[in-house]
Write a protein that holds these residues in place. Sequence first.
Motif, PDB file in Angstrom:
ATOM      1  N   VAL A 538       0.857  -0.888  -0.359  1.00 19.58           N
ATOM      2  CA  VAL A 538      -0.418  -0.161   0.204  1.00 19.58           C
ATOM      3  C   VAL A 538       0.716   1.507  -0.230  1.00 19.58           C
ATOM      4  O   VAL A 538       1.936   1.174   0.502  1.00 19.58           O
ATOM      5  CB  VAL A 538      -0.924  -0.322   1.169  1.00 19.58           C
ATOM      6  N   ARG A 539       0.506   2.231  -0.782  1.00 17.58           N
ATOM      7  CA  ARG A 539       1.368   2.994  -0.984  1.00 17.58           C
ATOM      8  C   ARG A 539       0.283   5.037  -0.845  1.00 17.58           C
ATOM      9  O   ARG A 539      -0.194   4.421  -1.853  1.00 17.58           O
ATOM     10  CB  ARG A 539       2.325   3.477  -2.566  1.00 17.58           C
ATOM     11  N   TRP A 540       0.380   5.654  -0.553  1.00 16.74           N
ATOM     12  CA  TRP A 540      -0.114   7.079  -0.346  1.00 16.74           C
ATOM     13  C   TRP A 540       0.913   7.360  -1.177  1.00 16.74           C
ATOM     14  O   TRP A 540       1.923   7.492  -1.497  1.00 16.74           O
ATOM     15  CB  TRP A 540       0.281   7.818   0.937  1.00 16.74           C
ATOM     16  N   ASN A 541      -0.474   8.503  -1.942  1.00 15.31           N
ATOM     17  CA  ASN A 541       0.605   9.248  -2.969  1.00 15.31           C
ATOM     18  C   ASN A 541       1.048  10.569  -2.499  1.00 15.31           C
ATOM     19  O   ASN A 541       0.686  11.195  -1.577  1.00 15.31           O
ATOM     20  CB  ASN A 541      -0.486   9.661  -4.309  1.00 15.31           C
ATOM     21  N   HIS A 542       1.824  10.614  -3.641  1.00  9.24           N
ATOM     22  CA  HIS A 542       2.852  11.885  -2.440  1.00  9.24           C
ATOM     23  C   HIS A 542       2.943  13.259  -2.339  1.00  9.24           C
ATOM     24  O   HIS A 542       3.326  13.847  -2.141  1.00  9.24           O
ATOM     25  CB  HIS A 542       4.531  11.446  -3.754  1.00  9.24           C
ATOM     26  N   PHE A 543       1.450  13.623  -3.937  1.00 10.26           N
ATOM     27  CA  PHE A 543       1.368  14.361  -3.833  1.00 10.26           C
ATOM     28  C   PHE A 543      -0.429  14.861  -3.150  1.00 10.26           C
ATOM     29  O   PHE A 543      -0.745  15.679  -2.036  1.00 10.26           O
ATOM     30  CB  PHE A 543       1.094  15.084  -5.305  1.00 10.26           C
ATOM     31  N   HIS A 544      -1.145  13.659  -3.596  1.00 12.77           N
ATOM     32  CA  HIS A 544      -2.273  13.903  -3.314  1.00 12.77           C
ATOM     33  C   HIS A 544      -2.978  13.672  -2.074  1.00 12.77           C
ATOM     34  O   HIS A 544      -2.452  11.965  -1.555  1.00 12.77           O
ATOM     35  CB  HIS A 544      -3.711  13.475  -3.932  1.00 12.77           C
ATOM     36  N   PRO A 545      -3.354  14.544  -0.713  1.00 13.53           N
ATOM     37  CA  PRO A 545      -3.467  14.024   0.360  1.00 13.53           C
ATOM     38  C   PRO A 545      -4.471  12.639   0.265  1.00 13.53           C
ATOM     39  O   PRO A 545      -4.667  11.834   1.244  1.00 13.53           O
ATOM     40  CB  PRO A 545      -3.868  14.965   1.401  1.00 13.53           C
ATOM     41  N   LYS A 546      -5.216  12.300  -0.427  1.00 16.55           N
ATOM     42  CA  LYS A 546      -6.034  11.689  -0.573  1.00 16.55           C
ATOM     43  C   LYS A 546      -5.865  10.839  -0.885  1.00 16.55           C
ATOM     44  O   LYS A 546      -6.953   9.131  -0.727  1.00 16.55           O
ATOM     45  CB  LYS A 546      -7.688  12.124  -0.565  1.00 16.55           C
ATOM     46  N   VAL A 547      -5.160  10.397  -2.175  1.00 16.75           N
ATOM     47  CA  VAL A 547      -5.209   9.299  -2.518  1.00 16.75           C
ATOM     48  C   VAL A 547      -4.282   8.394  -2.183  1.00 16.75           C
ATOM     49  O   VAL A 547      -3.473   8.203  -1.808  1.00 16.75           O
ATOM     50  CB  VAL A 547      -4.714   9.216  -4.238  1.00 16.75           C
ATOM     51  N   PHE A 548      -4.256   6.887  -2.136  1.00 14.20           N
ATOM     52  CA  PHE A 548      -3.823   5.822  -1.868  1.00 14.20           C
ATOM     53  C   PHE A 548      -3.381   4.657  -3.204  1.00 14.20           C
ATOM     54  O   PHE A 548      -4.699   4.512  -3.908  1.00 14.20           O
ATOM     55  CB  PHE A 548      -3.030   5.563  -0.431  1.00 14.20           C
ATOM     56  N   ILE A 549      -2.426   3.934  -3.594  1.00 11.17           N
ATOM     57  CA  ILE A 549      -2.745   2.739  -3.937  1.00 11.17           C
ATOM     58  C   ILE A 549      -2.752   1.222  -3.840  1.00 11.17           C
ATOM     59  O   ILE A 549      -1.603   1.342  -2.294  1.00 11.17           O
ATOM     60  CB  ILE A 549      -1.637   2.772  -5.491  1.00 11.17           C
ATOM     61  N   SER A 550      -3.226   0.485  -3.746  1.00  7.09           N
ATOM     62  CA  SER A 550      -2.885  -1.085  -3.313  1.00  7.09           C
ATOM     63  C   SER A 550      -2.076  -2.000  -4.526  1.00  7.09           C
ATOM     64  O   SER A 550      -3.471  -2.288  -4.952  1.00  7.09           O
ATOM     65  CB  SER A 550      -3.996  -1.097  -2.222  1.00  7.09           C
ATOM     66  N   CYS A 551      -1.221  -2.851  -4.230  1.00 12.93           N
ATOM     67  CA  CYS A 551      -1.364  -3.832  -4.894  1.00 12.93           C
ATOM     68  C   CYS A 551      -1.777  -5.519  -4.190  1.00 12.93           C
ATOM     69  O   CYS A 551      -1.265  -5.474  -3.338  1.00 12.93           O
ATOM     70  CB  CYS A 551      -0.237  -4.574  -5.375  1.00 12.93           C
ATOM     71  N   SER A 552      -1.739  -6.254  -5.190  1.00  9.72           N
ATOM     72  CA  SER A 552      -2.525  -8.327  -4.318  1.00  9.72           C
ATOM     73  C   SER A 552      -2.207  -9.393  -5.279  1.00  9.72           C
ATOM     74  O   SER A 552      -1.885  -9.016  -6.478  1.00  9.72           O
ATOM     75  CB  SER A 552      -3.436  -7.680  -3.773  1.00  9.72           C
ATOM     76  N   ALA A 553      -1.937 -10.376  -4.867  1.00 12.61           N
ATOM     77  CA  ALA A 553      -1.565 -11.450  -5.308  1.00 12.61           C
ATOM     78  C   ALA A 553      -2.541 -11.571  -6.361  1.00 12.61           C
ATOM     79  O   ALA A 553      -2.627 -12.556  -7.363  1.00 12.61           O
ATOM     80  CB  ALA A 553      -1.031 -12.185  -4.415  1.00 12.61           C
ATOM     81  N   ASP A 554      -4.152 -11.141  -5.990  1.00 14.40           N
ATOM     82  CA  ASP A 554      -5.155 -11.483  -7.246  1.00 14.40           C
ATOM     83  C   ASP A 554      -5.415 -10.998  -8.484  1.00 14.40           C
ATOM     84  O   ASP A 554      -6.348 -10.659  -8.727  1.00 14.40           O
ATOM     85  CB  ASP A 554      -6.651 -10.707  -5.933  1.00 14.40           C
ATOM     86  N   TRP A 555      -3.979 -10.052  -8.546  1.00 21.71           N
ATOM     87  CA  TRP A 555      -3.643  -9.991  -9.880  1.00 21.71           C
ATOM     88  C   TRP A 555      -3.675  -7.898  -9.893  1.00 21.71           C
ATOM     89  O   TRP A 555      -4.295  -8.032 -11.343  1.00 21.71           O
ATOM     90  CB  TRP A 555      -4.393 -11.053 -10.957  1.00 21.71           C
ATOM     91  N   THR A 556      -4.424  -7.485  -9.641  1.00 23.56           N
ATOM     92  CA  THR A 556      -5.147  -6.181  -9.233  1.00 23.56           C
ATOM     93  C   THR A 556      -4.223  -5.469  -8.270  1.00 23.56           C
ATOM     94  O   THR A 556      -3.279  -5.422  -7.773  1.00 23.56           O
ATOM     95  CB  THR A 556      -6.238  -6.463  -8.547  1.00 23.56           C
TER      96      THR A 556
END
Lengths: 694, 100
Positions: A538-556
Amino acid sequence: MPQKATSQKNKQVSPKVASQSIKTAPPKAVKPAVKKKDDENATDMGDVADEWMQGKTLLKPPDQLQLSEAELKEELTRVLTANNPHAPQNIVRYSFKERCYKPISNVDQLAIHFSLDGNMLHKDSDEARRQKARMSIAEEYVADSIAVDGSEDGRKENLGPDEEKGESEDKGTRGKKEQKLTNQFNFSERASQTHNNPLREKASQTEPPPRANFSAIANQWEIYDYYIVELQKQERTKEKQKAPPVKKEDEKSKKKQSTTESQSDDITKVSSKVVQILERMVNQNRFDDIAQDFKYFEDASDEFREQEGTLLPLWKFQYEKAKKLAVTALCWSQVYKDLFAVGHGSYDFTKQGHGMLLFYSLKNSTYPEFIFKTDSGIMCLDIHVGHPHLVAVGFYDGSVAVYNMKEMGTQPIHKSTAMTGKHTDPVWQVKWQKDDMDNHPNFFSVSSDGRVTSWTLVKNELMYMDVIKLSVDGVALEGQGDDQLPTMACGTSFDFHKQIDYLYIVGTAEGKIHKCSKAYSSQFLETYNAHNMAVDAVRWNHFHPKVFISCSADWTVKIWDQTINTPMFTFDLNAPVGDVAWAPYSSTVFAAVTTDGKVHVFDLNVNKYKAICEQLVVAKKKNKLTHVEFNPVHPIIIVGDDRGYVTCLKVSPNLRKMPKEKKGQDVPKGPEVEVAKMEKILSLLREPTSAVKK
Amino acid sequence: MEKKDEADYKRAHSFALVRGSDMPDEMRAETIEMCVTALEKFASDNEKAAKMIKETMDKTFGSLWNVVIGESFGLDITHDVKGLLYFYFCTVAICIWKCS
């Protein structure tokens, strides 16, 4: 008297006699002869003469002999001989034998009346032959040239001349013995020359034996001096030998060893700084093209590719001892922009061995700058931003450690043990925090045992404090009754908000993401049902305070707005996603790596549905990519795989697009732009969210 | 006194003192031994000693060896690598080198 002795024969030969007698006889006798002749003429012609003569009277010259008639009628006989009248009648020679003069019996009667020297030679004489030879050469020459023409022309016509020429040729051949006999009628000569191969010269020289120069001076004082020196040396060694033996010998032997060692270690004594610089120089030369690409290469073909970009492979980092270990963690140093740390370990539960912590610099791609060997596999690491020499490491066996790069030791300065609160399960993520109020460095760790722990370096000790305990049904509440044992969720990743210090998100093995606050240890602020399988990153976006990204072994890969429970974007990458990272230069660019060896780069500003770059990065597809990190400054990313390789790739211009400048407008640069960019994209989704996302 | 000293130092210096050498050790030892023998045999005649040394060296180690024995000379030579020996013996200096 002889004149008178002429016979009757004289009458017939009278003129001849007369003439003869005219010649030979003396002049005085001529006249009588003449007269006699006249007389004879008269007597011969007899009657006719007489008749003729009668008319004349005899004239008698005054000095003529007066002979009587009787004397006149006297017949004189004359004898003609073939004798030479001039030849002497007798020749007398002196004979030495008999010492007297002797007459020669035969007197040569030959009288030469006329001689003429002619110029004719007998053909067999020498001179003639010589002349012939000379002549024949010249003739032959002419004859040959003519003979050739002659043979070519009609033979019959030139038969005659040919024969002549043949003859001359024959004559010529006698001069030259070796001339071949040719058929004169039917002969043509032909010659040809074979091709001679060109000559080639070949030479070789062996290498001369090695030589050296030597010079010296020999005179009496040199000899003497040298002997004195030698004798002194010998005396000294004798004295030394006399001294107590054992210990001193040992010392001597040690000294000898040390001296030999120092001699052999001279190379290492050479400043390591120098060696380092040299090594870097050599490597730069070796990989010069890569260095040039890194610095200057911009993929020109990006202009033709509308939206897509590429990743240019640069260096490949590998360490032989870490070859069997997978890359489990990557981290760039914020201060030293070319330094990054690689953690090696193993994701395989069954194959757990040792681990390695390596630090590489881009300046030397062949060998790590720092090497630390660990007992247990490393699972995560983080370099402190403020104190770049402090590195926090999380291990598979659940312990955490802090390494100090400044110290030369191979051991961490701090390590957690079972006593000091190490985790019971692999530590999946560690992250440094800001120094606490007492200026102690501290970091957080999350582990599969469900604990998020805070560690503080206090006076050379590592103190821990559990921040939160994750559980399946929410936070574990103490005193929940004995019948229900709280099942602990496994935390697999977390990330702290860039701006809001206390806010962080944790991803779990169940696929949930919890938003937590450091202040509240008992409750999650929010929970998102993110994935079907464990959340790898999981990673927060460097700029936008509300956005984060996640990745998983379920291919998404999913992008979230923290206020909304459902993901804003979902990307299916056809393979388990190992890691995802935001680009530091743009709020809409991120990269994801999958186990099929591909790196996917997305730019939401450009294409909201598809990756703008999907590239196979490792040689064999079997290499699973495990981690990816963007360099904070340079447009490069490092990708680690499960074989222990770290590949460095350059991001092509298309992947780092800045918003287009409008003419006359200054483009405001800075995070605000990025934020606005992201906001714009999100706003497109937010309003019709209910309509689209369903 | 002087004579005694002379005699002393002559005795003292009666060993071969190597000044410069390029040869492998056994070769050098053998050569020095042979040279010392030659010099002692032809103590008064350096020429004969040199001749003997040169001939022996040629036979044992191959051609082509040059030998110089003298009390006072300077030299600057080119020699085959591993074919140089320069040493003192009493009052003479001997230089042997190979140059094929």
